[in-house]
Design an enzyme around this catalytic site. Structure first.
Site, PDB file in Angstrom:
ATOM      1  N   HIS A 258       0.833  -1.206   0.000  1.00 44.64           N
ATOM      2  CA  HIS A 258       0.000   0.000   0.000  1.00 44.64           C
ATOM      3  C   HIS A 258       0.870   1.259   0.000  1.00 44.64           C
ATOM      4  CE1 HIS A 258      -3.519  -2.427   0.361  1.00 44.64           C
ATOM      5  NE2 HIS A 258      -3.156  -2.891   1.555  1.00 44.64           N
ATOM      6  N   ASP A 309      -5.095  -7.746  -3.732  1.00 43.86           N
ATOM      7  CA  ASP A 309      -5.424  -7.596  -2.321  1.00 43.86           C
ATOM      8  C   ASP A 309      -6.736  -8.275  -1.956  1.00 43.86           C
ATOM      9  OD1 ASP A 309      -5.528  -6.839   0.319  1.00 43.86           O
ATOM     10  OD2 ASP A 309      -5.374  -4.703  -0.034  1.00 43.86           O
TER      11      ASP A 309
END
Length: 430
Positions: A258, A309
């Site tokens: 991220h 993800d």
């Protein structure tokens, strides 16, 4: 030896035409542009296989089920915990097999599974301490995709907080116990074992030195939300990146997942240590995390990779496109990344501990053929395919020289959509 002939193929120097690809023992032995038509013909554009740098396979069962009452982050989090409590090794295998088949159909040839669902509910160990990890490895093998099992250390429920009842199955007590369990994992075939620090919230600073000794791929959730930075500063007086740097966890083997809210000093630390950052744009937008400084990171020398993800979307083209389009929104400028940069981020198998990808001799024989005549891609310049195509345009996929997808049909898992529908419905009924 097997011969393929591609109408067009994206070689290290860019798209070429009439390319012969010779495959033997799972690697490319010869790549020749301008070659006469011979062997198995691959129409459209052939690309190197895509790498899914960050995955939580079980989150696939959350898709389309977390948007009630406008779907806050807390809606998503509560549903995630409910789902996690319902999985066991058998159901996890069935779900993950469908998820990995969906990834292969979309053009992914490797996946980094950020795996923290270790034990039975309440933290009770299975007879096989790695039963859930072994289930994932079997699922990936049966779906024909490379797997890096990033076994995740998860010890705390937040800064200075113990795991709550729902998180007990994630934990091993301490980092030494985590390491002992991971040491019993025996990867086979196209499976490798890596490690992960769930986050600086979930691994107390005194436990981090055990992870610093890990020699393989090491991933960590980093600065996904502003609250993580605020809480870390309040508790430790340092940003999460500074904490990891002091614990010597940053470096060329490390991937920060991220990296949505780093400071300028954080970006410098990531660049100086050779740490990569894995963006997951479709999840970051689904959860409302924000737009990370992708261009600033790249300009500083930080390598970028991409992942799906939470499986809100499983589409490598959409992840690449979102990396560019999010940057355009944030900067109010076009052309933030070149097509070569987007392809490099999309195919970074080295971030998962695999050899360098590419259509070149000696590289793993992973490839993806993309239809250039669909209603999405018709008229597209082949160099812009990452901005126009979707997973639905993938026609053929090779993984280590094995035909996993042919003419849009998965060759190992019959009707993955049926597998997914049945398993997800069963999980929510339980």
């Amino acid at each position: 030896m097997t011969t393929y002939w591609a109408e067009r193929a994206w070689l290290p120097d860019g798209p070429s035409t009439a390319v012969r690809l010779e495959v033997e023992d799972g690697v490319f032995t010869e790549v020749t542009p301008g070659a006469p038509r011979a062997g198995t013909v691959l129409t459209g554009l052939v690309l190197p296989g895509f790498a899914n740098g960050h995955s939580h396979a079980f989150h696939r069962a959350l898709r389309g089920r977390t948007h009630g009452e406008r779907g806050t982050f807390w809606t998503w989090r509560e549903r995630m915990y409910q789902l996690a409590a319902r999985l066991d090794p058998d159901s996890y295998y069935r779900l993950a097999r469908g998820v990995y088949a969906e990834m292969a159909l979309s053009g992914y040839t490797s996946v980094g599974e950020f795996h923290y669902l270790h034990h039975a509910p309440g933290g009770r160990p299975y007879d096989d301490l790695n039963a859930m990890g072994h289930a994932l490895a079997r699922a990936a093998a049966d779906a024909g995709i490379r797997l890096t099992l990033l076994d995740t250390c998860y010890l705390a429920g937040g800064f200075g907080r113990e795991l709550d009842e729902r998180q007990q199955r994630f934990g091993d007590g301490d980092a030494e116990s985590w390491a002992a369990r991971v040491a019993d994992l025996r990867p086979e075939g196209l499976t490798r074992v890596g490690a992960a620090v769930h986050s600086v919230r979930a691994v107390p600073v005194e436990q981090l030195p055990v992870l610093a000794n890990w020699s393989g791929p090491l991933h960590v959730h980093l600065s996904e939300q502003r609250a993580e930075n605020t809480q870390c500063l309040a508790y430790h007086g340092r940003t999460p990146t500074q904490l990891l740097a002091e614990a010597e966890l940053l470096g060329p083997r490390t991937v920060a997942v991220h990296g949505t809210h780093p400071t300028r000093h954080d970006i410098r630390a990531l660049a100086e240590t050779g740490t990569r950052v894995c963006f997951c744009p479709t999840t970051e937008r689904d959860l409302g995390d924000g737009i990370g400084p992708a261009r600033a990171l790249a300009d500083a020398g930080v390598g970028l990779c991409l992942g799906s993800d939470s499986q809100a979307v499983v589409d490598p083209f959409e992840e690449a496109r979102a990396l560019e389009m999010d940057e355009r929104l944030a900067s109010e400028r076009r052309g933030r990344f070149s097509m070569a940069e987007l392809l490099a981020a999309s195919t970074d198998h080295e971030a998962l501990g695999w050899d360098r990808a590419g259509l070149l001799p000696g590289a793993p024989a992973d490839l993806v053929a993309v239809d250039l005549k669909s209603r999405r891609t018709a008229g597209t310049d082949p160099e812009a395919v990452l901005l126009t195509a979707s997973a639905a345009d993938v026609t053929d996929v090779l993984v280590a020289g094995r035909e996993v997808v042919r003419d849009g049909v998965h060759q190992l898992v019959e009707r993955p959509e049926k597998v997914l529908a049945e398993e997800i419905e069963a999980l929510w009924r339980s």
